[in-house]
Design a protein around this motif. Structure first.
Motif, PDB file in Angstrom:
ATOM      1  N   UNK A  42       0.849  -1.207   0.000  1.00  0.00           N
ATOM      2  CA  UNK A  42       0.000   0.000   0.000  1.00  0.00           C
ATOM      3  C   UNK A  42       0.874   1.243   0.000  1.00  0.00           C
ATOM      4  N   UNK A  43       1.992   1.177   0.667  1.00  0.00           N
ATOM      5  CA  UNK A  43       2.909   2.317   0.729  1.00  0.00           C
ATOM      6  C   UNK A  43       3.561   2.566  -0.641  1.00  0.00           C
ATOM      7  N   UNK A  44       3.905   1.505  -1.334  1.00  0.00           N
ATOM      8  CA  UNK A  44       4.472   1.660  -2.679  1.00  0.00           C
ATOM      9  C   UNK A  44       3.435   2.218  -3.651  1.00  0.00           C
ATOM     10  N   UNK A  45       2.176   1.837  -3.467  1.00  0.00           N
ATOM     11  CA  UNK A  45       1.117   2.407  -4.295  1.00  0.00           C
ATOM     12  C   UNK A  45       1.021   3.913  -4.074  1.00  0.00           C
ATOM     13  N   UNK A  46       1.119   4.340  -2.811  1.00  0.00           N
ATOM     14  CA  UNK A  46       1.073   5.780  -2.508  1.00  0.00           C
ATOM     15  C   UNK A  46       2.279   6.510  -3.116  1.00  0.00           C
ATOM     16  N   UNK A  47       3.451   5.873  -3.052  1.00  0.00           N
ATOM     17  CA  UNK A  47       4.649   6.481  -3.638  1.00  0.00           C
ATOM     18  C   UNK A  47       4.508   6.606  -5.156  1.00  0.00           C
ATOM     19  N   UNK A  48       3.932   5.600  -5.781  1.00  0.00           N
ATOM     20  CA  UNK A  48       3.678   5.637  -7.230  1.00  0.00           C
ATOM     21  C   UNK A  48       2.772   6.824  -7.583  1.00  0.00           C
ATOM     22  N   UNK A  49       1.684   6.993  -6.829  1.00  0.00           N
ATOM     23  CA  UNK A  49       0.748   8.083  -7.104  1.00  0.00           C
ATOM     24  C   UNK A  49       1.392   9.441  -6.849  1.00  0.00           C
ATOM     25  N   UNK A  50       2.225   9.520  -5.829  1.00  0.00           N
ATOM     26  CA  UNK A  50       2.925  10.770  -5.557  1.00  0.00           C
ATOM     27  C   UNK A  50       3.863  11.133  -6.716  1.00  0.00           C
ATOM     28  N   UNK A  51       4.625  10.163  -7.199  1.00  0.00           N
ATOM     29  CA  UNK A  51       5.515  10.404  -8.333  1.00  0.00           C
ATOM     30  C   UNK A  51       4.720  10.815  -9.579  1.00  0.00           C
ATOM     31  N   UNK A  52       3.594  10.135  -9.794  1.00  0.00           N
ATOM     32  CA  UNK A  52       2.776  10.450 -10.959  1.00  0.00           C
ATOM     33  C   UNK A  52       2.232  11.870 -10.877  1.00  0.00           C
ATOM     34  N   UNK A  53       1.718  12.261  -9.715  1.00  0.00           N
ATOM     35  CA  UNK A  53       1.179  13.621  -9.561  1.00  0.00           C
ATOM     36  C   UNK A  53       2.264  14.673  -9.761  1.00  0.00           C
ATOM     37  N   UNK A  54       3.439  14.436  -9.210  1.00  0.00           N
ATOM     38  CA  UNK A  54       4.514  15.417  -9.381  1.00  0.00           C
ATOM     39  C   UNK A  54       4.926  15.523 -10.847  1.00  0.00           C
ATOM     40  N   UNK A  55       4.960  14.391 -11.532  1.00  0.00           N
ATOM     41  CA  UNK A  55       5.316  14.428 -12.952  1.00  0.00           C
ATOM     42  C   UNK A  55       4.245  15.162 -13.760  1.00  0.00           C
ATOM     43  N   UNK A  56       2.977  14.905 -13.455  1.00  0.00           N
ATOM     44  CA  UNK A  56       1.880  15.557 -14.182  1.00  0.00           C
ATOM     45  C   UNK A  56       1.893  17.065 -13.962  1.00  0.00           C
ATOM     46  N   UNK A  57       2.090  17.488 -12.722  1.00  0.00           N
ATOM     47  CA  UNK A  57       2.088  18.927 -12.434  1.00  0.00           C
ATOM     48  C   UNK A  57       3.272  19.624 -13.094  1.00  0.00           C
ATOM     49  N   UNK A  58       4.351  18.884 -13.310  1.00  0.00           N
ATOM     50  CA  UNK A  58       5.532  19.480 -13.935  1.00  0.00           C
ATOM     51  C   UNK A  58       5.502  19.400 -15.459  1.00  0.00           C
ATOM     52  N   UNK A  59       4.808  18.387 -16.013  1.00  0.00           N
ATOM     53  CA  UNK A  59       4.912  18.142 -17.449  1.00  0.00           C
ATOM     54  C   UNK A  59       3.598  18.141 -18.216  1.00  0.00           C
ATOM     55  N   UNK A  60       2.474  18.000 -17.523  1.00  0.00           N
ATOM     56  CA  UNK A  60       1.198  17.872 -18.247  1.00  0.00           C
ATOM     57  C   UNK A  60       0.055  18.504 -17.464  1.00  0.00           C
ATOM     58  N   UNK A  61       0.319  19.672 -16.881  1.00  0.00           N
ATOM     59  CA  UNK A  61      -0.696  20.314 -16.056  1.00  0.00           C
ATOM     60  C   UNK A  61      -1.962  20.621 -16.849  1.00  0.00           C
TER      61      UNK A  61
END
Length: 525
Positions: A136-155
Motif C-alpha cells: 500500500x505504501x508503494x502504491x502511494x509512492x507511485x501516485x505521488x511520483x505520478x502527480x509530481x510528474x503531471x504537475x511538472x509536465x502535463x498540467x
C-alpha cells in the motif's frame, strides 16, 4: 485504383451494418478505446485512461448521491449501510451540468508502473497485466511520483475544479462501489444486484476455474466492461482503496486498509460489487521484523479527484448554499438521518421534542400558566402523531393496492407467453412469415408490459419501505380484507407475495427483481 478503394468500401459497409466503431488511438494502455475516455500522459509515452462517473443529480454545490453500500450475502461485514457521495468536477451529463469523479478505466499495469517509477520496461508478455506484489505504501509512492510528474509536465491535461487542478489518488470505498454497481448509468434495480452485468459473468470478469482465468493473471481490458465502461472491476486483481477498514464502513474501530473486489483466484460465486476485504499493512513473520503486506492477487485502480475549496469563490459559494442544502435535500442524506422509515424518523424527532417539553415542565413547576400552555402543546403533538399514523395507513393501503395489482397483471401477462411461444414455433414450422412477424411483435409487447409492470411494482415496494411496520401492516390487512370480501382468491395470492417481497426489501434493503418476477409469474405456485 480499384484495388486501393475496394478494401475501404468493405470497411465502411461492415462498420455501417455491424456498428463497430474504429478508433485510431488504440494503445497498450487503452486496448478498448471509447467515446468519453479521459487520457492523461505518463512518462515514456505511456498513458492512463479514466472514465467519468456522473452522480446524476445536477450541478448544485452540495449535490450528493445517497445510496446503500453492502449486500446481505456478505454477512455482517457487508451489512447494507446508507452513504452519501459527491463528485470532484462539474461536467456535461445527460441532462446538463452534473458532478462527477473520474475512475481509471483499467487496473494499473506493469508498463505504467515501470514508466512512472523510472524502471526498465517489462517484458511485452507482461507489460499489460496488472501490477501486483506491491505494498500500500508503494502504491502511494507511485501516485505521488505520478502527480509530481503531471504537475511538472502535463498540467494542462488535468481537469479543473474551482480553480484547482485534479490529482490522482486511490479511491474511497464509496467511490469504488458506486462505480462497480454501474453508478447513475443503471436503474435502481440493476444497481441493487450482486453485479450490474446483463451477460454471463465469465464474459465480463476473470475469476478462478477453467471457464475463466485458469488460475492465471490476465491482461487488462480483454473482457466486456461494466455499464460505465470500466474493465475488470470485480475480478482479475483485488484493488486497494484509500480508507481504513471499519466493519460498518465509516464508523467503528479502524483497522487495516480496504481491498475491494475479487481476483483471478476467487470463485465465481464470491464475485460481487460489495465484496470488501481487510488487508493488514504489515505481515508478522515470527521473531523476524514485520514486512509490508504485498500479494500476487492485489493491485490498484486510481481515481482523478480535486480539493473541495480550490479558491475563495468556491468557498463562498458553498457557504451561501449550506443552509438551503441542509434544510432541503441535505436533510435526507445519511449524514443527517439513518435508513429508517420516514415515519420513524419523524417519531424520533417528536420524542426528542417530548424530552425538551419534560425539561420545560420541570423548569415551570412553579408557573401554572406555563404548565397549562405546555400541556396544550403536548396535546397538539399527540394530535399530530395520530393524524400522521392515520395518513401513513392510508398511504400504505394505496401503495399496497398498486403493488398487488401490478403483480397480478404480471401473472396474467406471463401466462400468455407460453402460448405465444408455441404459436410462433407452429408458424415457423408452417413457414408463415406474416404470422411469425405478428406473433413476434405480440410477444415483444407482452414482455414490455411485464418489464414496465415490474418497474412499477418495485417503485411501489420502495414507497412502502419508507413507512413504518405498523402502517405497512395496516395497509396489508385492509387490502386483504377487501379482496376476501370480493372473493378474489388469485389476487389474494398476489397480495401475499407483495407482503413477502416487502419483508425481504425491509430486511435486506435490496430489491430482488428477477426472483420477484419468477414468483409473480406463477403466483408462488
Amino acid at each position: 485504383m480499384a484495388r486501393v478503394c475496394l478494401p475501404h468500401i468493405w470497411v465502411l459497409i461492415l462498420a455501417f451494418f455491424l456498428a463497430v466503431p474504429v478508433y485510431a488511438d488504440k494503445t497498450p494502455d487503452n486496448p478498448r478505446p471509447a467515446d468519453g475516455d479521459v487520457i492523461i500522459p505518463l512518462p515514456d509515452n505511456r498513458q492512463m485512461v479514466f472514465r467519468p462517473v456522473f452522480l446524476g443529480l445536477g450541478g448544485a454545490p452540495f449535490a450528493q448521491r445517497s445510496f446503500r453500500m453492502g449486500d446481505p450475502d456478505g454477512g455482517f461485514k457487508e451489512h447494507p449501510t446508507g452513504v452519501s457521495l459527491s463528485g470532484s468536477f462539474l461536467g456535461e451529463g445527460k441532462f446538463g451540468k452534473d458532478w462527477l469523479y473520474y475512475m481509471a478505466k483499467y487496473e494499473v499495469n506493469q508498463g505504467q508502473w515501470a514508466a512512472v517509477n523510472g524502471l526498465p520496461a517489462p517484458d511485452r508478455k507482461t507489460a499489460d497485466t496488472p501490477i501486483t506484489n506491491i505494498t500500500w505504501f508503494e502504491a502511494q509512492q507511485f501516485l505521488d511520483k505520478l502527480n509530481q510528474w503531471l504537475f511538472a509536465n502535463a498540467l494542462d491535461k488535468l481537469p479543473t475544479s474551482g480553480g484547482s487542478k485534479g490529482f490522482v489518488r486511490l479511491p474511497l470505498e464509496a467511490e469504488w462501489e458506486f462505480a462497480a454497481r454501474g453508478g447513475a448509468q443503471v436503474s435502481a434495480d440493476v444497481f441493487d444486484r450482486r453485479t450490474p452485468y446483463q451477460q454471463r459473468l465469465s464474459s465480463c470478469e476473470w475469476f478462478a476455474g477453467p471457464k475463466s482465468s485458469h488460475g492465471k493473471l490476465k491482461a487488462v481490458g480483454r473482457l466486456n466492461p461494466n455499464p460505465l465502461g470500466l474493465y475488470d472491476m470485480l475480478g482479475n486483481v483485488a484493488e486497494m482503496t484509500w480508507g481504513l477498514y471499519m466493519i460498518e464502513y465509516y464508523q467503528g474501530r479502524p483497522g487495516g486498509f480496504v481491498a475491494r473486489g475479487g481476483h483471478y483466484l476467487s470463485s465465481e460465486k464470491r464475485l460481487r460489487s460489495s465484496l470488501r476485504t481487510e488487508e493488514p499493512f504489515y505481515i508478522a513473520r515470527g521473531s523476524a521484523p514485520p514486512t509490508p503486506n504485498k500479494k500476487a492477487t492485489l493491485g490498484m485502480r486510481p481515481v482523478l479527484a480535486a480539493v473541495v475549496f480550490g479558491d475563495r469563490n468556491t468557498a463562498q459559494t458553498y457557504a451561501e448554499a449550506w443552509d438551503i442544502y441542509r434544510n432541503g435535500t441535505g436533510a435526507d442524506t445519511p449524514a443527517a438521518v439513518s435508513t429508517a422509515p420516514t415515519s420513524q424518523k419523524t417519531r424520533v424527532s417528536i420524542d426528542q421534542a417530548g424530552q425538551y417539553l419534560a425539561r420545560l415542565e420541570e423548569m415551570a413547576a412553579d408557573n401554572p400558566g406555563m404548565q397549562q400552555e405546555l400541556g396544550r402543546l403536548k396535546s397538539v403533538m399527540a394530535d399530530v402523531q395520530f393524524i400522521q399514523a392515520k395518513a401513513d395507513g392510508e398511504t400504505a393501503y394505496a401503495w399496497f393496492k398498486i403493488a398487488a395489482e401490478r403483480g397480478f397483471f404480471v401473472y396474467l401477462e406471463s401466462k400468455k407467453l407460453p402460448m405465444v411461444h408455441k404459436l410462433i414455433e407452429a408458424a415457423k414450422a408452417g413457414k408463415r412469415e406474416a404470422m411469425i412477424e405478428k406473433l413476434t411483435t405480440r410477444r415483444a409487447e407482452i414482455e414490455a408490459n411485464i418489464r414496465q409492470s415490474m418497474e412499477n411494482y418495485s417503485i411501489s415496494l420502495r414507497q412502502l419501505e419508507t413507512l413504518d411496520q405498523e402502517a405497512r401492516q395496516t395497509g396489508e390487512t385492509r387490502y386483504l380484507q377487501f379482496l376476501l370480501e370480493n372473493n378474489a382468491a388469485q389476487q389474494v395470492r398476489a397480495a401475499k407475495l407483495v407482503a413477502a417481497h416487502l419483508q425481504t426489501l425491509v430486511k435486506t434493503k435490496r430489491t430482488a427483481i428477477e426472483d420477484w418476477l419468477n414468483e409473480l409469474s406463477t403466483l408462488g405456485l
